[in-house]
Design an enzyme around this catalytic site. Structure first.
Site, PDB file in Angstrom:
ATOM      1  N   GLN A  79      34.899 -17.021  71.606  1.00  0.00           N
ATOM      2  CA  GLN A  79      35.177 -17.460  70.235  1.00  0.00           C
ATOM      3  C   GLN A  79      34.578 -18.821  69.943  1.00  0.00           C
ATOM      4  OE1 GLN A  79      39.489 -17.521  71.391  1.00  0.00           O
ATOM      5  NE2 GLN A  79      39.571 -19.277  69.999  1.00  0.00           N
ATOM      6  N   CYS A 106      40.968 -16.453  68.003  1.00  0.00           N
ATOM      7  CA  CYS A 106      41.413 -15.689  69.170  1.00  0.00           C
ATOM      8  C   CYS A 106      42.010 -14.346  68.783  1.00  0.00           C
ATOM      9  CB  CYS A 106      42.414 -16.508  69.976  1.00  0.00           C
ATOM     10  SG  CYS A 106      43.870 -17.045  69.037  1.00  0.00           S
ATOM     11  N   HIS A 113      47.909 -18.814  71.063  1.00  0.00           N
ATOM     12  CA  HIS A 113      46.704 -18.097  71.474  1.00  0.00           C
ATOM     13  C   HIS A 113      47.004 -16.607  71.587  1.00  0.00           C
ATOM     14  CE1 HIS A 113      42.668 -17.954  72.900  1.00  0.00           C
ATOM     15  NE2 HIS A 113      42.948 -17.639  74.146  1.00  0.00           N
ATOM     16  N   ASN A 140      40.397 -13.063  78.221  1.00  0.00           N
ATOM     17  CA  ASN A 140      40.375 -14.175  77.284  1.00  0.00           C
ATOM     18  C   ASN A 140      39.087 -14.111  76.456  1.00  0.00           C
ATOM     19  OD1 ASN A 140      41.161 -16.508  75.979  1.00  0.00           O
ATOM     20  ND2 ASN A 140      41.445 -17.696  77.838  1.00  0.00           N
TER      21      ASN A 140
END
Length: 455
Positions: A76, A82, A376, A397
């Site tokens: 990102q 996110c 997040h 992630n």
């Protein structure tokens, strides 16, 4: 004068910080060799490197009993997207299989564009709805403090896909501003706050609703122009063709974003529900909740949560992974995590040994006292089960491949219980009694509640 002593009913109860007290503190510190050693260490080394508990680090490896991911992570960059990355990462796995390719990405920039425009409209509607309140009203103040945020919730992701569809990354690639949203957000916020001033003034002067809506449309035209300049213009249609992993050529021809989403979204997006673990006594389990003024697409289903015990969240997340499906989730990644190592454990840092002060805020206390909130969103792509119980979790992630295990992280199960707040699961995975609760009218939490923090 700035240094005048406060006056009023409580002024006599205020106590200053006396010199003799601080002198005693200093003498105590100087007499403690461990404190002086830690001072020597922390003045030249980041405190989290000093506090990192090596026993915890060496007890963790990245292996999992059930693992889904065999793809590369995304990034990102310097943005708060996110939740969009986690959502498109969930969807891209099925799209890649359907296309016969090893890896695939939907355009996150495409969704960012529409999210910014939809959020601007949603925010302006909230400003109009609260125009009769004082500018220092807590809800109005909250709105004015957050006019152009990057974040969002699962329901907001679904609303964008349903209304605006999806495109491949090649049809609307990243730009400088999609990868670093700070300047763009600054300028959007300025336009919106100026609009808030003008709309509130017009409402105070008796402007009719159609006049306010006309003024709002002019603001949205300015936001649209700004977004096109920063992010590019979203395609109304595009020609889709690709090569599969065996080098075979395919062409589907011209497609709209909605048609592309219909063709390559392989999971029933609107069948998912959000579960949260909010242990505050003010939020009983087994109830549904929403947050006032939270959302992006006006008219879409509201952002809604079902509050459940964390053990049920773990059970349903593990079952989804074992069944072959990754799980979108929201957490407070600022707590007890090391992104370079890609490790999360509830006792990763022994800060008590550094400060001689033991942190004892429970999860509910951390929410109530502003110590924690959702910061997040990511994907669970693996779980390590011992029998039916999870030991640790694999996390995809969106911070690039340089951190953790090529961008994937390992979360010990104790971290899940403390710092994971939300997961999205299929409705039919819930017990029947909780499915029935979903039909209840949700309790409305105030706009500033931490359950809305991810957005």
């Amino acid at each position: 004068m700035p240094n005048e002593r406060p006056t009023g009913p409580s002024a006599d109860r205020l106590h200053d910080l006396p010199h003799d007290l601080t002198e005693r503190f200093t003498k105590t510190f100087d007499a403690d060799p461990t404190a002086r050693l830690l001072q020597n260490a922390v003045t030249v080394t980041p405190v989290d490197e000093v506090a990192l508990d090596r026993r915890v680090v060496t007890s963790i490896d990245h292996s999992m009993s059930h693992l889904l991911d065999d793809w590369a992570v995304t990034s990102q960059e310097k943005s708060g997207r996110c939740w969009l990355f986690a959502g498109t990462n969930l969807l891209r796995v099925g799209a890649a299989k359907k296309l016969g390719v090893k890896d695939f990405e939907f355009s996150q920039n495409h969704l960012l564009f529409w999210d910014k425009l939809e959020k601007a409209n949603h925010w302006l509607e909230s400003i109009i709805a609260t125009a009769d309140r004082d500018v220092d009203d807590r809800t109005v103040a909250h709105l004015l403090s957050t006019p152009a945020e990057d974040g969002g919730q699962w329901n907001m992701f679904v609303a964008l896909v349903v209304k605006h569809g999806l495109v491949p990354k090649t049809a609307m690639p990243e730009t400088k501003s999609s990868s670093n949203t700070r300047a763009m957000n600054r300028d959007i916020a300025t336009i919106l706050r100026q609009a808030a001033r003008d709309l509130r003034a017009s409402a105070a002067n008796g402007a009719a609703d159609d006049e306010l809506q006309s003024a709002k449309e002019q603001v949205l035209a300015s936001i649209h122009r700004l977004l096109c300049i920063h992010l590019g213009t979203p395609p109304q249609s595009f020609v889709w063709q690709w090569k599969d992993k065996d080098n075979g050529f395919h062409r589907s021809g011209e497609m709209t974003p909605r048609e592309f989403a219909d063709a390559y979204v392989t999971v029933p997006l609107t069948d998912y529900v959000c579960l949260v673990n909010d242990p505050r006594p003010t939020s009983p389990f087994g109830r549904t909740y929403t947050v006032e003024h939270l959302g992006n697409v006006v008219g879409a289903p509201p952002v809604a949560y079902l509050n459940v015990q964390t053990d049920l969240m773990k059970k349903l997340a593990a079952a989804a992974i074992v069944g072959g499906e990754a799980v979108w989730f929201g957490c407070d990644t600022d707590q007890m995590s090391n992104s370079e190592l890609g490790l999360w454990d509830a006792a990763l840092f022994d800060r008590a040994a550094v400060y001689a002060t033991t942190p004892d805020l429970a999860k509910a206390d951390r929410l109530t006292h502003h110590e924690s909130m959702m910061t997040h969103a990511m994907l669970f792509t693996g779980v390590d089960l011992q029998g039916d119980l999870p030991r640790r979790w694999r996390v995809e992630n969106s911070w690039g491949a340089e951190k953790g295990d090529k961008g994937f992280m390992t979360m010990n199960d104790n971290w899940f219980g403390e710092h994971v707040f939300e997961i999205a699961v299929r409705r039919d995975a819930l017990p029947a009694d909780l499915q029935a609760v979903l039909a209840d009218e949700p309790v409305v939490l105030p706009a500033w509640d931490p359950m809305g923090a991810l957005a």
